[in-house]
Design an enzyme around this catalytic site. Structure first.
Site, PDB file in Angstrom:
ATOM      1  N   LYS A  21       0.830  -1.217   0.000  1.00  0.00           N
ATOM      2  CA  LYS A  21       0.000   0.000   0.000  1.00  0.00           C
ATOM      3  C   LYS A  21       0.861   1.262   0.000  1.00  0.00           C
ATOM      4  O   LYS A  21       0.584   2.203  -0.730  1.00  0.00           O
ATOM      5  CB  LYS A  21      -0.932   0.033   1.231  1.00  0.00           C
TER       6      LYS A  21
ATOM      7  N   ARG B 242      -8.596   1.242  10.081  1.00  0.00           N
ATOM      8  CA  ARG B 242      -8.149  -0.124  10.316  1.00  0.00           C
ATOM      9  C   ARG B 242      -9.137  -0.882  11.192  1.00  0.00           C
ATOM     10  O   ARG B 242      -8.932  -2.062  11.459  1.00  0.00           O
ATOM     11  CB  ARG B 242      -6.800  -0.087  11.038  1.00  0.00           C
TER      12      ARG B 242
ATOM     13  N   ARG C  29      11.907  -6.886   4.137  1.00  0.00           N
ATOM     14  CA  ARG C  29      11.854  -5.428   3.983  1.00  0.00           C
ATOM     15  C   ARG C  29      12.931  -4.741   4.836  1.00  0.00           C
ATOM     16  O   ARG C  29      13.167  -5.132   5.969  1.00  0.00           O
ATOM     17  CB  ARG C  29      10.467  -4.970   4.449  1.00  0.00           C
TER      18      ARG C  29
ATOM     19  N   ARG D 285      12.558  -2.801  10.317  1.00  0.00           N
ATOM     20  CA  ARG D 285      11.595  -2.243  11.269  1.00  0.00           C
ATOM     21  C   ARG D 285      11.314  -3.289  12.331  1.00  0.00           C
ATOM     22  O   ARG D 285      11.195  -4.467  12.021  1.00  0.00           O
ATOM     23  CB  ARG D 285      10.291  -1.899  10.533  1.00  0.00           C
TER      24      ARG D 285
ATOM     25  N   ARG E 142       0.705  -8.763  13.612  1.00  0.00           N
ATOM     26  CA  ARG E 142       0.067  -7.823  12.680  1.00  0.00           C
ATOM     27  C   ARG E 142      -0.939  -8.538  11.787  1.00  0.00           C
ATOM     28  O   ARG E 142      -2.003  -7.993  11.491  1.00  0.00           O
ATOM     29  CB  ARG E 142       1.131  -7.109  11.833  1.00  0.00           C
TER      30      ARG E 142
END
Ligand code: AMP
Length: 208
Positions: free
Chosen positions: A13, A88, A122, A155, A166
């Site tokens: 996103k 969310r 990532r 992260r 998550r």
């Protein structure tokens, strides 16, 4: 154009939002980026939410709604915006509907195995925030940002235990929004598995 980008963490996103904001001439608002900037700057909000972000949980609806409401009142949002990571929860979506009228909600669809591999590979630049991926978009020099030479880090919420949390939170709290927006006739599904430039082409088609 007033848009929401919906989809699981790792669906791309944020990457798509960076491309789409120029293509559509809208402002990109990422609640995750707002929280991370506050953490980096050590603000009272940052101190309050740091542990929540690190664990992969959600910041309270009350805090998040207030931040988004304030942001949307700023002049640069008049020409249109793209909300990335908000709403969310159904509570957030209901609140948003009381003060904004959306044009479309884009639902990025991606298989869970691909999500996990995207998130775990990532890396982000500690200095400028540019995103990389160990296999899909590696930096020229390992561990170093191509743009500014800064150090690339993972992260905290991209570590394995946080990824699982998550995904659990997404399924429990955010996935119900797909049905919520579909019944309102706003939802547009899009396959998030191709390269970002391909997804952008599809997005342009879908949004006309
Ligand atoms: P993101 O960059 O969108 O993956 O967001 C990173 C983290 O920020 C999330 O895991 C949450 O802890 C927090 N966050 C971002 N957006 C929201 C939201 N709309 N509601 C609650 N927490 C959020």
């Amino acid at each position: 154009m007033k848009l929401v980008f919906l989809g699981p963490p790792g669906a791309g996103k944020g990457t798509l939002a960076s491309l789409a904001k120029d293509a559509f001439g809208v402002v990109h608002i990422s609640t995750g980026d707002i929280f991370r900037a506050n953490i980096k700057n050590g603000t009272p909000l940052g101190l309050k939410v740091k542990a929540i972000l690190d664990s992969g949980g959600l910041v309270s609806d009350e805090t998040t709604i207030e931040i988004v409401k304030d942001r949307l009142m700023q002049a640069d949002c008049k020409a249109g915006y793209l909300l990335d990571g908000f709403p969310r929860t159904v509570v957030q979506a209901e609140a948003l509907a009381t003060f904004e009228k959306l044009d479309s909600v884009v639902n990025f669809v991606l298989d869970e195995n691909v999500i996990v591999s995207r998130l775990s590979g990532r890396r982000v630049c500690k200095a400028c925030g540019t995103g990389f991926h160990l296999t899909a978009m590696p930096p020229q020099k390992p561990g170093t940002c191509d743009k500014c030479g800064g150090e690339l880090i993972q992260r905290k919420d991209d570590e394995a235990s946080s990824i699982q949390e998550r995904l659990r939170v997404y399924a429990a709290q955010t996935e119900p929004l797909i049905h919520w927006y579909r019944t309102k006739g706003l939802l547009k599904d899009i396959d998030a598995s191709p390269q970002p430039t391909e997804v952008l082409k599809e997005l342009k088609k879908v949004l006309g």
